[in-house]
Every structure is written in C-alpha cells, then in structure tokens.
Scaffold this motif. Structure first.
Motif, PDB file in Angstrom:
ATOM      1  N   LEU A   1       0.844  -1.291  -0.093  1.00  0.00           N
ATOM      2  CA  LEU A   1      -0.177   0.068  -0.007  1.00  0.00           C
ATOM      3  C   LEU A   1       0.812   1.194  -0.064  1.00  0.00           C
ATOM      4  CD1 LEU A   1      -3.301   0.556   1.460  1.00  0.00           C
ATOM      5  CD2 LEU A   1      -1.574   2.034   2.583  1.00  0.00           C
ATOM      6  N   ILE A   2       0.407   2.213  -0.792  1.00  0.00           N
ATOM      7  CA  ILE A   2       1.433   3.469  -0.973  1.00  0.00           C
ATOM      8  C   ILE A   2       0.656   4.697  -0.020  1.00  0.00           C
ATOM      9  CG2 ILE A   2       2.139   5.494  -2.311  1.00  0.00           C
ATOM     10  CD1 ILE A   2       3.404   2.810  -3.031  1.00  0.00           C
ATOM     11  N   ILE A   3       1.462   5.135   1.000  1.00  0.00           N
ATOM     12  CA  ILE A   3       0.869   6.284   1.526  1.00  0.00           C
ATOM     13  C   ILE A   3       1.823   7.621   1.136  1.00  0.00           C
ATOM     14  CG2 ILE A   3       0.670   7.712   3.946  1.00  0.00           C
ATOM     15  CD1 ILE A   3       0.746   4.693   5.192  1.00  0.00           C
ATOM     16  N   GLY A   4       1.034   8.411   0.296  1.00  0.00           N
ATOM     17  CA  GLY A   4       1.894   9.595  -0.194  1.00  0.00           C
ATOM     18  C   GLY A   4       0.883  10.867  -0.495  1.00  0.00           C
ATOM     19  N   SER A   5       1.481  11.385  -1.507  1.00  0.00           N
ATOM     20  CA  SER A   5       0.906  12.735  -1.885  1.00  0.00           C
ATOM     21  C   SER A   5      -0.382  12.633  -2.691  1.00  0.00           C
ATOM     22  CB  SER A   5       1.707  13.808  -2.459  1.00  0.00           C
ATOM     23  OG  SER A   5       2.175  13.282  -3.630  1.00  0.00           O
ATOM     24  N   GLU A   6      -1.303  13.547  -2.788  1.00  0.00           N
ATOM     25  CA  GLU A   6      -2.420  13.403  -3.752  1.00  0.00           C
ATOM     26  C   GLU A   6      -1.777  13.161  -5.263  1.00  0.00           C
ATOM     27  OE1 GLU A   6      -5.350  16.345  -2.699  1.00  0.00           O
ATOM     28  OE2 GLU A   6      -5.575  16.739  -4.888  1.00  0.00           O
ATOM     29  N   GLU A   7      -0.494  13.669  -5.642  1.00  0.00           N
ATOM     30  CA  GLU A   7      -0.068  13.610  -6.925  1.00  0.00           C
ATOM     31  C   GLU A   7       0.594  12.389  -7.122  1.00  0.00           C
ATOM     32  OE1 GLU A   7       0.542  16.058  -4.690  1.00  0.00           O
ATOM     33  OE2 GLU A   7       0.717  18.139  -5.772  1.00  0.00           O
ATOM     34  N   THR A   8       0.970  11.720  -6.298  1.00  0.00           N
ATOM     35  CA  THR A   8       1.602  10.243  -6.245  1.00  0.00           C
ATOM     36  C   THR A   8       0.193   9.243  -6.425  1.00  0.00           C
ATOM     37  OG1 THR A   8       3.368  10.784  -4.732  1.00  0.00           O
ATOM     38  CG2 THR A   8       2.797   8.449  -5.221  1.00  0.00           C
ATOM     39  N   CYS A   9      -0.479   9.547  -5.617  1.00  0.00           N
ATOM     40  CA  CYS A   9      -1.807   8.512  -5.633  1.00  0.00           C
ATOM     41  C   CYS A   9      -2.752   8.559  -6.919  1.00  0.00           C
ATOM     42  CB  CYS A   9      -2.851   8.881  -4.518  1.00  0.00           C
ATOM     43  SG  CYS A   9      -2.189   8.540  -2.786  1.00  0.00           S
ATOM     44  N   ALA A  10      -2.618   9.874  -7.511  1.00  0.00           N
ATOM     45  CA  ALA A  10      -3.308  10.037  -8.805  1.00  0.00           C
ATOM     46  C   ALA A  10      -2.907   8.897  -9.999  1.00  0.00           C
ATOM     47  CB  ALA A  10      -3.504  11.448  -9.078  1.00  0.00           C
ATOM     48  N   LYS A  11      -1.747   8.854  -9.867  1.00  0.00           N
ATOM     49  CA  LYS A  11      -0.943   7.803 -10.897  1.00  0.00           C
ATOM     50  C   LYS A  11      -0.828   6.238 -10.270  1.00  0.00           C
ATOM     51  CE  LYS A  11       1.077  11.251 -13.664  1.00  0.00           C
ATOM     52  NZ  LYS A  11       2.435  11.899 -13.936  1.00  0.00           N
ATOM     53  N   SER A  12      -0.864   6.069  -9.204  1.00  0.00           N
ATOM     54  CA  SER A  12      -0.840   4.746  -8.760  1.00  0.00           C
ATOM     55  C   SER A  12      -1.769   3.762  -9.263  1.00  0.00           C
ATOM     56  CB  SER A  12      -0.894   4.784  -7.127  1.00  0.00           C
ATOM     57  OG  SER A  12      -0.698   3.632  -6.615  1.00  0.00           O
ATOM     58  N   ARG A  13      -0.928   2.568  -9.395  1.00  0.00           N
ATOM     59  CA  ARG A  13      -1.647   1.342  -9.740  1.00  0.00           C
ATOM     60  C   ARG A  13      -2.040   0.409  -8.296  1.00  0.00           C
ATOM     61  NH1 ARG A  13       1.224  -0.433 -15.364  1.00  0.00           N
ATOM     62  NH2 ARG A  13       0.783   1.261 -16.453  1.00  0.00           N
ATOM     63  N   LEU A  14      -1.272   0.787  -7.423  1.00  0.00           N
ATOM     64  CA  LEU A  14      -1.472   0.190  -6.009  1.00  0.00           C
ATOM     65  C   LEU A  14      -2.593   0.963  -5.335  1.00  0.00           C
ATOM     66  CD1 LEU A  14       2.089  -0.513  -5.216  1.00  0.00           C
ATOM     67  CD2 LEU A  14       0.732  -1.774  -6.784  1.00  0.00           C
ATOM     68  N   ASP A  15      -2.980   0.393  -4.244  1.00  0.00           N
ATOM     69  CA  ASP A  15      -3.758   0.869  -3.194  1.00  0.00           C
ATOM     70  C   ASP A  15      -3.079   1.918  -2.581  1.00  0.00           C
ATOM     71  OD1 ASP A  15      -6.006  -0.846  -3.781  1.00  0.00           O
ATOM     72  OD2 ASP A  15      -5.292  -2.167  -2.373  1.00  0.00           O
ATOM     73  N   CYS A  16      -3.725   3.173  -2.305  1.00  0.00           N
ATOM     74  CA  CYS A  16      -3.088   4.331  -1.845  1.00  0.00           C
ATOM     75  C   CYS A  16      -3.709   4.996  -0.661  1.00  0.00           C
ATOM     76  CB  CYS A  16      -3.092   5.392  -2.952  1.00  0.00           C
ATOM     77  SG  CYS A  16      -1.502   5.443  -3.932  1.00  0.00           S
ATOM     78  N   ILE A  17      -3.285   5.704   0.220  1.00  0.00           N
ATOM     79  CA  ILE A  17      -3.937   6.709   1.108  1.00  0.00           C
ATOM     80  C   ILE A  17      -3.009   7.946   0.800  1.00  0.00           C
ATOM     81  CG2 ILE A  17      -4.358   7.290   3.360  1.00  0.00           C
ATOM     82  CD1 ILE A  17      -4.282   4.411   4.380  1.00  0.00           C
ATOM     83  N   SER A  18      -4.311   8.800   0.399  1.00  0.00           N
ATOM     84  CA  SER A  18      -3.510  10.279   0.195  1.00  0.00           C
ATOM     85  C   SER A  18      -3.352  11.277   1.439  1.00  0.00           C
ATOM     86  CB  SER A  18      -4.470  10.940  -0.886  1.00  0.00           C
ATOM     87  OG  SER A  18      -3.921  12.306  -0.970  1.00  0.00           O
TER      88      SER A  18
END
Ligand code: AMP
Ligand code: MG
Length: 349
Positions: free
Chosen positions: A266-283
């Motif tokens: 799971l990625i915890i990142g900025s809105e910009e990172t999450c926008a392009k992510s193919r993995l589950d994300c918490i912005s």
C-alpha cells in the motif's frame, strides 16, 4: 465505564465541560481534543491521578508528561521563577502548539516529570481544552491519548476505538486542527534546543527565542539508547504493519506504478503520487501543502493497519516548516528504508 460525549470543540456545551472537569477534580482520566492531537489528561498536582495515565496508556514511567495550563497565573504555580523576559516570549506563542521546559515548582509530582527538575508546559489553542482546565481549577497533565508506541490520535473515532473502557471520559469532537504534536523546546539553559519538532515551525520560533539547536534526534534520524531528555528513547508512532520509507518521492512513484505489487504493497503518499498509482493508496494531501499532510498523517497510519496489504511504502516530504515534524514522525513510524526494487522484494513474504 467510559462516558463519551459529542460536542463542538469551538463551542463546547457547558454541561459536557463541567462533567469532564468534575472527573479531573476527583482524580479521573479525560480524553480531550487540543489543537494538535487528543490528550489523555489528569490533575497535574495529583500523583495518584497521573499514575493512572501511565497505566491506561501502558506508558513507561520515566517518559514524562506535558502540563497544560489555561492562563499565565497557572504558569507561576507549575514552574519556578520565570523571568519577565521569558514571560514576554511565552505570551507571543501561547495559546499555541509550543511546549517549553522550565524549572518545575514543588507542586508538580515526580510522576509528571519522570524525576527531572524540569517540567514541560504549554497553553493549548483550543477553546474546549482551555475551558476544561479553567473549570477543573488545576493544570492538566496530558500526553498524547494513544496507547504507548502507537500513532498519536488526531480523530475521536480512533480515541473511542482505542480507549473506550480504559478512561472515565472521552470528548467526541472529530479531527483536530494541526494533526501533529506540539513543538518542544528546552529554554531552561543558556542555549535553546529543539527536543521535538512539531506543529509550530522552528523558523517561526527562532524569531522569538533566537537560534534553536536542532539535533539529529529531533529530526528522527537517530534512535539513541542514551536519551537526551526523558521520554526520547522510546519507539513511537508505529503502525502494526511494517512501513518503509522510500528514499525519494520518485522511487515511491516507481513502486506505485508496478502492478506486480497490487494487493501486497500500500502506498501512503501525496495526492499527486496517488493520482498515478496502480496500487492501493492513502493520500495525505497535496505535496506542497505540508499543513494538510500533517493533519492527515496519523489517521492514515491507523487506516493503513486496517487494510489487507502486507506492507506499506511512504514517500518523503520536504523538510521545511511543518515538514520537519512530518518527516520526524514518518522516520519514527517506519521500520526501515527502501531505495530499490530488490531490497523491497525482500520485505515481502
Ligand atoms: P507526548 O505528548 O505523548 O508526546 O509526551 C510528551 C513528551 O514530552 C514526552 O515524550 C517527552 O519527550 C516530552 N517531555 C515532557 N516532559 C519533559 C521533561 N520534563 N523533560 C524532557 N522532555 C519532556
Ligand atoms: Mg505521544
């Protein structure tokens, strides 16, 4: 039994504050919002009441508590002699997310300071907490309301999940305004030192207190076994799942674009990172908006624990302003560091 009361932290109901103040006066524990994080408070003058804080939080006894005051009159009762120069400076930062170390008065028990001759004091910038202290008629000793080693609590939802049944009273007031704890500075000596980066940027404090020494410890770069101050040696802010800090924003993005990690990372990142992510994300919010990132960080760590993924990757943020506190919390919450895909694969089952 825990009484849980919903109220507006800006216009709290008189009855709710009165009921909580009564709990404090009779030696009980109250979880209340401040502008930074939720605190777990007790009468700072009562050794027995403060001992209950350590029990409820499972906190090591030598990790001292911050004493919260509602006015300058109370400062005189908790600290020894404070010069008029220091008083003038404190009036410029209080109420606010700044904790200072001062010589303690005899009224403050050893339990609060971990035996130290210095006491940590602050006046929170939150109407409910100021009213509560005023009505209780005593300063309130309160560390963050999480169970020891867990992420701090910035939303009453998490306070209820974690502390229902362990304390007497919980204020249900939603999310806090700042999201990271107060900045702690030691102003008791000749040199001013940062003990914990926090919601108040060091750059702003230097305008008032002069140069502030920033140790590696306060950036979260060093986990010392010989604490610079009591309470600094402990593990902090940890989610239950393993979290790894990506060496750069770009590497976090590279990982987020690899679908081979879908369901595992799971990625915890900025809105910009999450926008392009193919993995589950918490912005955490916009990359440049460090206030927003700070506000969302602890809740994100707790939500991460509720997901199905194996591990988390968190991206770094710029270390300026509130970013110093954000990076300190991220480093401490992480189990390690990852800079390439090979090392990352070894963290997966
Ligand atoms: P918490 O609010 O849970 O983060 O806990 C308060 C923190 O304040 C502790 O972890 C200590 O680092 C710091 N602190 C409180 N009192 C003192 C003190 N007398 N000397 C040094 N640090 C203190
Ligand atoms: Mg804490």
């Amino acid at each position: 039994m825990t009484t849980i009361v919903k109220t507006d932290p800006v216009r709290p109901s008189n009855d709710s504050v009165e009921a909580a103040a009564e709990v404090i006066r009779r030696g009980g524990l109250v979880v209340f919002p401040t502008e930074t994080v939720y605190g777990l408070g007790a009468n700072a003058y009562s050794r027995e009441a403060c001992l209950q804080i350590f029990k409820a939080k499972e906190r090591p006894p030598d990790n001292p508590l911050i004493v919260h005051i509602s006015d300058m009159g109370m400062l005189k009762e908790v600290a020894g002699r404070v010069s008029s120069e220091i008083l003038g400076k404190l009036e410029r930062v209080w109420p606010g997310p700044v904790t200072v170390l001062l010589q303690r008065s005899e009224r403050i028990p050893d339990t609060v300071t971990g035996g130290s001759a210095l006491v940590a004091v602050r006046m929170p910038d939150n109407i409910l907490s100021l009213e509560l202290i005023r009505k209780a008629g005593v300063p309130i000793a309160a560390p963050s309301a999480n169970i020891s080693t867990r992420p701090s609590i910035t939303d009453s939802r998490h306070a209820i999940e974690e502390l229902d049944g362990r304390v007497d009273f919980i204020f249900d007031c939603g999310p806090t305004a700042e999201g990271v704890e107060s900045t702690i500075i030691d102003i008791s000596g000749r040199e001013c030192t940062l003990l914990r980066a926090g919601a108040k940027p060091v750059e702003e404090l230097e305008e008032i207190f002069g140069p502030i020494r920033i140790t590696e410890f306060s950036r979260g770069l060093l986990e010392s076994t010989v604490p610079l101050a009591p309470g600094m040696k402990y593990r902090h802010y940890s989610p239950r799942k393993k979290l790894y800090l990506a060496s750069s924003r770009l590497f976090a993005r590279e990982v987020s674009e690899r679908s081979e990690f879908l369901g595992k990372i799971l990625i915890i990142g900025s809105e910009e990172t999450c926008a392009k992510s193919r993995l589950d994300c918490i912005s955490l919010g916009k990359e440049a908006d460090l206030d927003e990132v700070a506000r969302n960080l602890f809740s994100a760590l707790r939500e991460f624990d509720k997901t199905q993924c194996e591990i988390g990757i968190i991206q770094p943020f710029e270390e300026r302003g509130k970013g110093l506190a954000v990076m300190n919390r991220i480093r401490k919450a992480s189990s390690g560091y990852t800079e390439n895909l090979d090392s990352l694969r070894t963290y997966l089952n």
